[in-house]
Design an enzyme around this catalytic site. Structure first.
Site, PDB file in Angstrom:
ATOM      1  N   CYS A  50     -19.539 -51.337  17.531  1.00  0.00           N
ATOM      2  CA  CYS A  50     -18.243 -50.734  17.915  1.00  0.00           C
ATOM      3  C   CYS A  50     -18.329 -50.079  19.287  1.00  0.00           C
ATOM      4  O   CYS A  50     -17.734 -49.014  19.516  1.00  0.00           O
ATOM      5  CB  CYS A  50     -17.764 -49.720  16.881  1.00  0.00           C
ATOM      6  SG  CYS A  50     -17.456 -50.439  15.289  1.00  0.00           S
ATOM      7  N   ASP A  82     -16.828 -36.101  20.244  1.00  0.00           N
ATOM      8  CA  ASP A  82     -17.177 -36.946  19.108  1.00  0.00           C
ATOM      9  C   ASP A  82     -18.584 -36.558  18.655  1.00  0.00           C
ATOM     10  O   ASP A  82     -19.562 -36.801  19.363  1.00  0.00           O
ATOM     11  CB  ASP A  82     -17.117 -38.416  19.551  1.00  0.00           C
ATOM     12  CG  ASP A  82     -17.519 -39.382  18.433  1.00  0.00           C
ATOM     13  OD1 ASP A  82     -18.058 -38.920  17.410  1.00  0.00           O
ATOM     14  OD2 ASP A  82     -17.298 -40.595  18.609  1.00  0.00           O
TER      15      ASP A  82
HETATM   16  C1  LIG Z   1     -20.309 -42.055  17.761  1.00  0.00           C
HETATM   17  C2  LIG Z   1     -19.354 -42.489  16.696  1.00  0.00           C
HETATM   18  N1  LIG Z   1     -18.074 -42.122  16.757  1.00  0.00           N
HETATM   19  C3  LIG Z   1     -17.185 -42.461  15.823  1.00  0.00           C
HETATM   20  C4  LIG Z   1     -17.546 -43.229  14.744  1.00  0.00           C
HETATM   21  C5  LIG Z   1     -16.518 -43.584  13.727  1.00  0.00           C
HETATM   22  O1  LIG Z   1     -16.803 -42.950  12.517  1.00  0.00           O
HETATM   23  P1  LIG Z   1     -15.985 -43.297  11.203  1.00  0.00           P
HETATM   24  O2  LIG Z   1     -16.058 -44.801  11.040  1.00  0.00           O
HETATM   25  O3  LIG Z   1     -16.719 -42.586  10.117  1.00  0.00           O
HETATM   26  O4  LIG Z   1     -14.605 -42.824  11.397  1.00  0.00           O
HETATM   27  C6  LIG Z   1     -18.870 -43.660  14.625  1.00  0.00           C
HETATM   28  C7  LIG Z   1     -19.280 -44.519  13.511  1.00  0.00           C
HETATM   29  O5  LIG Z   1     -20.185 -45.315  13.621  1.00  0.00           O
HETATM   30  C8  LIG Z   1     -19.799 -43.284  15.621  1.00  0.00           C
HETATM   31  O6  LIG Z   1     -21.071 -43.659  15.567  1.00  0.00           O
END
Ligand SMILES: Cc1ncc(COP(=O)(O)O)c(C=O)c1O
Length: 418
Positions: free
Chosen positions: A376, A208
């Site tokens: 999140c 990620d």
């Molecule tokens: C580390 C990380 N992974 C995944 C995401 C998800 O990204 P998206 O909402 O653009 O799909 C975020 C969003 O805050 C994030 O900070």
């Protein structure tokens, strides 16, 4: 860094102190212009039209694939798939490759510091297949606990990774973030992947890069990962567009994610054959304007230079750390590594007896935008034993003055509650 003038939002809100780039970044004029230009001068669909404006739209869209490939040093643009964002990129892998590779008794490994986007898809895959879901913890330096804290400090020390406790020859997938969106920890993902592949050469690694791609140079060949995901909107691009990079051989072996237009080769009453990678994974009309805007965002970032951006953020983060420690150390608890080399431009904290939502609200009254909540990352907050936290995140348009305003703002918060 004198770039604020490129971001028209500061003309609309000259007083705005924007410290929430971890959630989404602001957009510079060249990105807005690229989107407006598409909609006003060649807003045709791609890949289908045999006329000039459609050919131009297709060329711009496909050119972005090459720009992205170079941005992450991918061997081929054919390995770049456009998605809605990091969330969709990871879900794509979990729902196509996942059920083909993972069965009962296997293991899926992730970390407690993941955003839900890189946690829930794997947890659900484990539940649905009967695989064991294993989560790497953090140590008291807010780093992954597979990294011995003392060995990452003094000069000349080797990184010590003891992955054998979690990764075995039954581990099919390792899903890991390059940078934690809450702690700001920069994980030694390259070393972790190398170690994981030594234990189990067949392991699939999913990285990620949502919080890394906007700030750090990424090289998928150097990382030796199998998949990498990021979002356009966190790196000056539009919302609703993201990238999944994957090794060609793996992508070719995976079934499609969705079915419909543009992802087929031939359709008859009896059967359907699919287009080749990457088109096999891009069913339907994509976010054409978003992809074109992403190209403008990458071009803008590269013109400034990611190294310069990272250095600017390092300086701001150190400046903020010093000021907050000097002025508010009795009231604030920080959640993140202290060594700048392992810190992204993110400062997450709580204040004694004050709810993070109240902090954010009082800061908002002073035009300071920060994030409050679980970001999140609920498993991480549970592990930290806090329901929520406040996060300030920096980007290229922030300045020392913004940091000073944040410190003044937090002093006001403290005074309000004392
Ligand atoms: C580390 C990380 N992974 C995944 C995401 C998800 O990204 P998206 O909402 O653009 O799909 C975020 C969003 O805050 C994030 O900070």
């Amino acid at each position: 860094m004198n770039v604020k003038k490129d971001f028209p939002i500061f003309e609309a809100h000259p007083e705005l102190i924007y410290l929430d780039s971890g959630a989404t970044s602001l957009k510079p004029q060249p990105v807005i212009d690229a989107i407006v230009e598409y909609y006003s001068t060649y807003s045709a669909n791609i890949h289908r039209g045999l006329y000039k404006i459609s050919e131009k739209a297709s060329a711009e869209y496909e050119e972005t694939r090459s720009v992205v490939a170079r941005f992450i040093n991918a061997p081929s643009p054919d390995e770049v798939i456009f998605t809605h964002g990091t969330t969709e990129s990871i879900n794509l892998v979990a729902s196509t490759l996942g059920p083909e590779r993972v069965t009962e008794g296997d293991e899926i490994v992730t970390t407690v510091m993941e955003h839900h986007a890189n946690f829930v898809p794997w947890q659900q895959l484990a539940f649905n297949t009967g695989a064991d879901f294993k989560v790497i913890d953090i140590n008291d330096h807010f780093e992954l606990s597979v990294v011995e804290k003392s060995d990452r400090r003094g000069e000349g020390h080797q990184l010590v990774i003891d992955l054998k406790r979690v990764i075995t020859n039954k581990t099919k997938i390792l899903a890991i973030t390059l940078v934690s969106n809450t702690l700001g920890t920069i994980n030694p993902v390259k070393e972790i992947i190398a170690e994981a592949k030594k234990i189990n050469p067949r392991i699939i690694t999913v990285v990620d890069a949502a919080q890394a791609a906007p700030h750090n140079v990424i090289d998928v060949q150097d990382l030796e990962c199998d998949f990498l995901a990021f979002s356009g909107h966190k790196m000056l691009g539009p919302t609703g567009v993201g990238v999944l990079w994957g090794r060609k051989q793996l992508l070719d072996s995976m079934p499609p994610y969705q079915f419909g237009g543009d992802m087929i080769n031939e359709v008859s009453l009896e059967k359907t054959t699919y287009a080749k990678t990457p088109h096999k994974f891009e069913a339907g009309t994509p976010h054409i304007a978003g992809v074109i805007g992403l190209k403008a965002a990458i071009t803008y970032l590269q013109q400034i230079g990611l190294d310069k951006i990272r250095n600017h953020e390092k300086e701001l983060t150190m400046y903020a750390g010093r000021w907050l420690n000097d002025e508010l150390s009795d009231a604030i608890t920080f959640y993140g590594p202290r060594h700048i080399e392992f810190m992204a431009g993110i400062i997450t904290f709580t204040m004694k007896g004050i709810h993070p939502h109240d902090i954010a609200q009082i800061l908002d009254e002073q035009h300071i935008a920060v994030r409050a909540g679980h970001h999140c990352a609920m498993p991480l907050h549970t592990q930290l034993d806090i329901p929520a936290s406040t996060r300030a995140s920096f980007y290229l348009y922030n300045s020392e003055e913004d940091v000073e305003k944040l410190v003044e703002g937090l002093k006001k918060v403290k005074k309000t509650f004392s």
